[in-house]
Motif scaffolding. Structure first.
Motif, PDB file in Angstrom:
ATOM      1  N   UNK A 187       0.826  -1.211   0.000  1.00 18.08           N
ATOM      2  CA  UNK A 187       0.000   0.000   0.000  1.00 18.08           C
ATOM      3  C   UNK A 187       0.856   1.256   0.000  1.00 18.08           C
TER       4      UNK A 187
ATOM      5  N   UNK B   6      -4.267  -3.351  -4.298  1.00 17.54           N
ATOM      6  CA  UNK B   6      -3.624  -3.669  -3.030  1.00 17.54           C
ATOM      7  C   UNK B   6      -4.645  -3.928  -1.940  1.00 17.54           C
ATOM      8  N   UNK B   7      -5.922  -3.722  -2.244  1.00 15.16           N
ATOM      9  CA  UNK B   7      -6.939  -4.055  -1.264  1.00 15.16           C
ATOM     10  C   UNK B   7      -7.548  -5.399  -1.591  1.00 15.16           C
ATOM     11  N   UNK B   8      -8.114  -5.995  -0.576  1.00 12.48           N
ATOM     12  CA  UNK B   8      -8.644  -7.346  -0.733  1.00 12.48           C
ATOM     13  C   UNK B   8      -9.632  -7.414  -1.890  1.00 12.48           C
TER      14      UNK B   8
ATOM     15  N   UNK C  18     -18.556  -2.131  -1.748  1.00  7.27           N
ATOM     16  CA  UNK C  18     -17.136  -2.296  -1.427  1.00  7.27           C
ATOM     17  C   UNK C  18     -16.278  -1.534  -2.438  1.00  7.27           C
TER      18      UNK C  18
ATOM     19  N   UNK D 273     -16.267   2.065  -1.600  1.00  7.88           N
ATOM     20  CA  UNK D 273     -15.452   2.317  -0.414  1.00  7.88           C
ATOM     21  C   UNK D 273     -13.960   2.279  -0.758  1.00  7.88           C
ATOM     22  N   UNK D 274     -13.583   1.288  -1.574  1.00  5.17           N
ATOM     23  CA  UNK D 274     -12.178   1.180  -1.975  1.00  5.17           C
ATOM     24  C   UNK D 274     -11.727   2.412  -2.745  1.00  5.17           C
TER      25      UNK D 274
ATOM     26  N   UNK E 245     -11.154   5.143  -0.319  1.00 10.10           N
ATOM     27  CA  UNK E 245      -9.919   4.956   0.453  1.00 10.10           C
ATOM     28  C   UNK E 245      -8.709   5.308  -0.410  1.00 10.10           C
TER      29      UNK E 245
ATOM     30  N   UNK F 201      -5.619   4.501   8.422  1.00  8.65           N
ATOM     31  CA  UNK F 201      -6.854   3.709   8.400  1.00  8.65           C
ATOM     32  C   UNK F 201      -6.532   2.229   8.249  1.00  8.65           C
ATOM     33  N   UNK F 202      -5.562   1.915   7.384  1.00  2.00           N
ATOM     34  CA  UNK F 202      -5.176   0.517   7.209  1.00  2.00           C
ATOM     35  C   UNK F 202      -4.727  -0.096   8.529  1.00  2.00           C
TER      36      UNK F 202
ATOM     37  N   UNK G  70     -11.421   9.699   8.774  1.00  3.71           N
ATOM     38  CA  UNK G  70     -12.764   9.200   8.497  1.00  3.71           C
ATOM     39  C   UNK G  70     -13.635  10.297   7.886  1.00  3.71           C
TER      40      UNK G  70
ATOM     41  N   UNK H  72     -12.737  10.676   4.394  1.00  2.00           N
ATOM     42  CA  UNK H  72     -13.291   9.538   3.660  1.00  2.00           C
ATOM     43  C   UNK H  72     -14.759   9.801   3.317  1.00  2.00           C
ATOM     44  N   UNK H  73     -15.478  10.342   4.299  1.00  6.48           N
ATOM     45  CA  UNK H  73     -16.884  10.675   4.064  1.00  6.48           C
ATOM     46  C   UNK H  73     -17.023  11.717   2.952  1.00  6.48           C
TER      47      UNK H  73
ATOM     48  N   UNK I  73     -17.020  10.233  -0.222  1.00  3.39           N
ATOM     49  CA  UNK I  73     -18.204   9.411  -0.490  1.00  3.39           C
ATOM     50  C   UNK I  73     -19.456  10.263  -0.647  1.00  3.39           C
TER      51      UNK I  73
END
Ligand SMILES: [Zn+2]
Lengths: 156, 188
Positions: free
Chosen positions: B39, B102-104, B119, B122-123, B126, B137-138, B169, B172-173, B176
């Protein structure tokens, strides 16, 4: 309702960071505020979503083997400080012994006035130890002390 | 912090020079180290190499580890420093956006509350965060670390970690914004 001044407490409430009294007050507010209820639901979704999608991935399969191979072949010094200290002090010891030898041979008297004076100063200060074997002994002791001190010091 | 006594034993043994125990620690924490590095440096091969470097460095410095239970945060600090050194060396602009890879990726791993679309949203959000927010956050969501560990790794006083997390956070909002209803409908 499109906003609420108390919605700033939503995340703290979710993360359980509010004092007990504030928590009770906020729960009462939640009952009457659809905006904060939606905020709470959204933050909860984000909270769960984040902990899922930031999850660590698996280690590369060859990592263990490669690292262990490298720890076998490329054993690095445990304390770089020790190396530096030993280098400096053994350098000093060699220098002192060399000066002693040069001074004894009379080489320093021709054209090295400053060095000669420096050597005389050092040996005057070390008068009782003014012989070659003692000088070598002193060097070894210095190295010993440096090694001992260095091994006691943890790395940052 | 490590609570599992077997893992703690492995750290103690590895500190004494036991390579097999160290191997088990690589298995246990390799994923954490690799993910953090990936990351940060945004390249799989580089992250793989740096993960090796991190563990080799750790091995040579293990003797200086005073608190065995703090091994996870310690190794993450070493990994983070290794990545920062690398980034400084190659003089990469630090604030570049993250590749989502790099994210799941596996949708089975995803929360039941959120659909794959949720998801993905969200990714994306992020990935738009700054380097520091994303690292914060990670790390904060890894169960192996507590907030004081996160502070130690990031070089932030523990008392500030919460504040910075709240701010992250909030940002992040902001990323979004406009998608709130979409996310809320995910669980209706
Ligand atoms: Zn409200």
């Amino acid at each position: 309702m499109s906003s609420c001044s108390r919605s700033t407490s939503v995340l703290s409430y979710l993360l359980d960071e509010l004092e007990e009294d504030d928590k009770v007050l906020f729960e009462r507010h939640l009952e009457n505020c659809p905006f904060c209820r939606d905020e709470l639901r959204l933050e909860r979704i984000l909270q769960n979503g984040l902990s899922e999608c930031t999850k660590p991935s698996a280690a590369p399969p060859e990592l263990r083997l490669n690292v262990l191979k490298r720890t076998l072949t490329a054993q690095q010094p445990r304390f770089p400080f020790l190396q530096i200290a030993v280098t400096l002090l053994s350098g000093t010891a060699v220098f002192i012994v060399l000066l002693k030898v040069l001074r004894g041979s009379g080489l320093l008297e021709t054209g090295f006035g400053l060095l000669m004076r420096f050597a005389n100063g050092i040996f005057a200060a070390l008068e009782p130890a003014n012989s070659l074997p003692l000088m070598i002994g002193l060097g070894i002791v210095l190295i010993g002390i440096a090694t001992g001190v260095a091994s006691l010091l943890p790395e940052k | 912090m490590i609570n599992d006594p077997d893992r703690l034993d492995d750290v103690r043994l590895a500190c004494g020079g036991d390579r097999q125990a160290f191997g088990r620690l690589i298995d246990d924490y390799g994923g954490l180290v690799y993910t953090l590095l990936h990351r940060m440096v945004q390249d799989r091969d580089t992250a793989r190499d740096l993960a090796q470097d991190t563990f080799v460095k750790t091995w040579t410095k293990l003797r200086s580890l005073r608190k065995h239970a703090s091994f996870p945060s310690w190794i993450c600090s070493v990994a983070r420093r290794t990545a920062l050194d690398h980034l400084r060396r190659i003089k990469v602009r630090k604030e570049v956006s993250m590749p989502e890879e790099s994210f799941v990726e596996n949708p089975d791993n995803c929360t039941q509350e959120l659909s794959p679309e949720g998801i993905a949203l969200l990714k994306q959000a992020v990935c738009k965060l700054s380097d520091r927010d994303r690292q914060l956050i990670t790390l904060a969501y890894w169960k192996e670390l507590n907030l004081s560990d996160v502070g130690r790794i990031m070089g932030i006083p523990e008392s500030n970690v919460r504040v910075y997390l709240h701010r992250a956070r909030k940002r992040l909002r902001e990323h979004l914004r406009g998608y709130e209803n979409e996310l809320l409908q995910q669980i209706d």
